[in-house]
Scaffold this motif. Structure first.
Motif, mmCIF file in Angstrom:
data_model
loop_
_atom_site.group_PDB
_atom_site.id
_atom_site.type_symbol
_atom_site.label_atom_id
_atom_site.label_comp_id
_atom_site.label_asym_id
_atom_site.label_seq_id
_atom_site.Cartn_x
_atom_site.Cartn_y
_atom_site.Cartn_z
ATOM 1 N N ALA A 138 0.634 -1.423 -0.166
ATOM 2 C CA ALA A 138 -0.322 -0.128 0.435
ATOM 3 C C ALA A 138 0.676 1.070 -0.348
ATOM 4 O O ALA A 138 2.080 1.348 0.635
ATOM 5 C CB ALA A 138 -1.128 0.239 1.710
ATOM 6 N N GLY A 139 0.597 2.127 -0.847
ATOM 7 C CA GLY A 139 1.226 3.442 -1.247
ATOM 8 C C GLY A 139 2.213 3.496 -1.466
ATOM 9 O O GLY A 139 3.383 4.379 -1.803
ATOM 10 N N VAL A 140 3.072 2.289 -1.814
ATOM 11 C CA VAL A 140 4.197 1.619 -2.870
ATOM 12 C C VAL A 140 4.222 2.379 -4.089
ATOM 13 O O VAL A 140 3.277 1.628 -4.749
ATOM 14 C CB VAL A 140 4.989 0.445 -2.178
ATOM 15 N N GLY A 141 4.974 2.931 -4.996
ATOM 16 C CA GLY A 141 5.286 3.078 -6.287
ATOM 17 C C GLY A 141 6.204 2.205 -6.800
ATOM 18 O O GLY A 141 6.166 1.761 -7.974
ATOM 19 N N ALA A 142 7.783 1.959 -6.101
ATOM 20 C CA ALA A 142 9.108 1.123 -6.560
ATOM 21 C C ALA A 142 10.142 1.000 -5.111
ATOM 22 O O ALA A 142 9.552 1.375 -4.432
ATOM 23 C CB ALA A 142 9.396 2.129 -7.566
ATOM 24 N N ALA A 143 10.704 -0.066 -5.866
ATOM 25 C CA ALA A 143 11.636 -0.139 -4.734
ATOM 26 C C ALA A 143 12.997 -0.509 -5.610
ATOM 27 O O ALA A 143 13.089 -1.224 -6.608
ATOM 28 C CB ALA A 143 11.350 -1.336 -4.124
ATOM 29 N N ALA A 144 14.094 0.097 -4.468
ATOM 30 C CA ALA A 144 15.999 -0.589 -5.511
ATOM 31 C C ALA A 144 15.660 -1.500 -4.718
ATOM 32 O O ALA A 144 16.326 -1.373 -3.450
ATOM 33 C CB ALA A 144 16.040 0.926 -5.374
#
Ligand SMILES: Cc1cc2nc3c(=O)[nH]c(=O)nc-3n(C[C@H](O)[C@H](O)[C@H](O)COP(=O)(O)OP(=O)(O)OC[C@H]3O[C@@H](n4cnc5c(N)ncnc54)[C@H](O)[C@@H]3O)c2cc1C
Length: 397
Positions: A138-144
């Motif tokens: 929830a609320g996450v757009g992307a990750a590295a």
């Protein structure tokens, strides 16, 4: 425990946390004359290092830190064969989560890691869901994602550096507190301690949150103030019914979640999560334990991200002082007067860069040229009106 001081030293390192231990170890490896390490605690490392979460990552919003972190990471992997002993490195991976508004910035910061020679992949929500199925997105757009990131044990790491430094000839003096710097004319010429004076060619202030206090004894104003940072452990003791699925905890990458301003990592004991830092006016040897109110906000945040932790018991908390600078990046270099070097103000992130800081700062103290990777962190950037800034920030980082 030997607290007797030698008659003189070429270099005195003040502070036996991860930074002082790493500098002393590298000075000794380079055979730089006689080195004495003074640590007020017994054993060494009663500051931030012993309380640290130990997250290892290359991803930073400030690229000078990215460069130090990328240079440092292999040292944790090869610890046993170089320093010796065990630094507790666990290559569980590292994830930086950001919201939808920051995916472009995330790509820039991930690319900076790659350009420095590290590895970082940008993952969208589908890839993330497959990698960390127990984590709510929830609320996450992307990750590295950094496969070689993870965590290590700062206390083990500092201890093994101190042991190796001692084997290489460093005089390690635990229970020895530097109360003042000695001066002659306009240079620093040694230290005064609780057990006597120690003349020295160079004094290295690597005493974290306490560096400003010692600098002030000779009128040197270092931009380092103390903050108290906390860590809590939620766990899965055998006798409670609150048992998150094992699959959720063990393989979870270490993670910083910028969308809600929290970080966590798991190990066999459970899941450690960070509790935000606070300015601490009463800098002492004993740090105030975490209070319920401080804990509950951080705990609520972590439960948002890992719903299976709802109701799991908090097993332990700890807090430590770290030295913070106005731009939240270290101060490293010669602040003046001559004979005084500083490597402090790690601002809540000194562990992961400690191998590079130790190596490069020791090189400068040993008489080498200024190293360009340390240039962004010089003490005079504040008086010159050039604190470090970044165009690549998120909400909390
Ligand atoms: C809860 C917490 C979580 C953290 N998580 C992370 C993380 O995940 N990743 C990361 O990279 N970093 C993390 N950090 C930050 C990191 O641990 C610190 O930046 C780092 O350990 C600082 O090391 P240091 O050697 O500069 O300071 P310290 O470890 O504080 O060492 C300074 C030493 O100097 C000694 N000393 C002080 N004054 C004197 C004196 N006058 N004479 C003699 N000795 C003296 C102190 O006793 C102390 O042992 C965290 C810190 C905390 C507290």
């Amino acid at each position: 425990v030997d607290t007797t001081l030698p008659s003189a030293a070429d270099v005195v390192v003040v502070g036996g946390g991860i930074i002082g231990a790493a500098i002393a170890y590298h000075l000794a490896s380079a055979r730089v004359g006689s080195v004495t390490l003074c640590e007020q605690g017994r054993p060494a490392g009663e500051g931030s290092t012993t309380r640290s979460a130990g997250l290892l990552r290359c991803h930073h919003t400030s690229h000078p830190l990215t460069r130090l972190a990328v240079r440092s990471l292999p040292a944790f992997r090869h610890w046993r064969g170089t320093v010796g002993g065990d630094c507790g490195y666990r290559e569980v991976g590292f994830l930086m989560l950001v919201g939808p508004d920051h995916t472009g910035t995330l790509a820039v910061n991930a690319r900076a890691v790659e350009e420095c020679g590290g590895t970082s992949q940008v993952l969208g929500r589908d890839d993330l869901a497959a990698l960390v199925p127990g984590v709510s997105l929830a609320g996450v757009g992307a990750a590295a994602y950094e496969p070689s990131g993870g965590y290590a044990d700062p206390q083990f790491a500092a201890r093994s550096l101190v042991v190796a430094a001692r084997q290489l000839g460093v005089r390690v003096r635990e229970g020895v507190r530097v109360t003042k710097l000695l001066t002659s004319g306009d240079r620093v010429t040694g230290v005064v301690t609780n057990v006597g004076k120690l003349p020295a060619g160079t004094v290295v202030l690597a005493n974290g949150a306490w560096a400003g206090k010692v600098g002030r004894t000779v009128g040197v104003s270092l931009p380092v103030t103390a903050r108290r940072i906390g860590l809590a452990l939620v766990g899965t003791p055998a006798r409670t019914r609150h048992r998150p699925p094992a699959a959720l905890l063990a393989p979870l990458p270490a993670c910083i979640d910028d969308t809600i301003g929290c970080y966590f990592r798991s190990d066999d004991a459970g899941l450690y999560f960070g509790v935000p830092s606070h300015p601490e006016v009463r800098l002492g040897r004993d740090v105030t334990p975490l209070r319920g109110g401080e804990l509950s906000a951080a705990r609520a945040a972590i439960t948002t991200r890992i719903p299976a932790l709802r109701g799991a018991p908090v097993l332990a908390t700890r807090a430590g002082f770290d030295g913070y600078t106005p731009d939240r990046q270290p101060v490293i270099g010669w602040p003046g007067p001559e004979g005084l070097y500083v490597a402090a103000g790690m601002s809540g992130g000194g562990f992961k860069i400690s191998p590079a800081v130790g190596e490069l700062a020791a090189g400068e103290v040993a008489g080498g040229a200024r190293h360009h990777l340390l240039d962004p962190f010089r003490p005079d950037r504040f008086t010159a009106g050039h604190p470090l800034d970044s165009d690549h920030r998120y909400v909390y980082s």
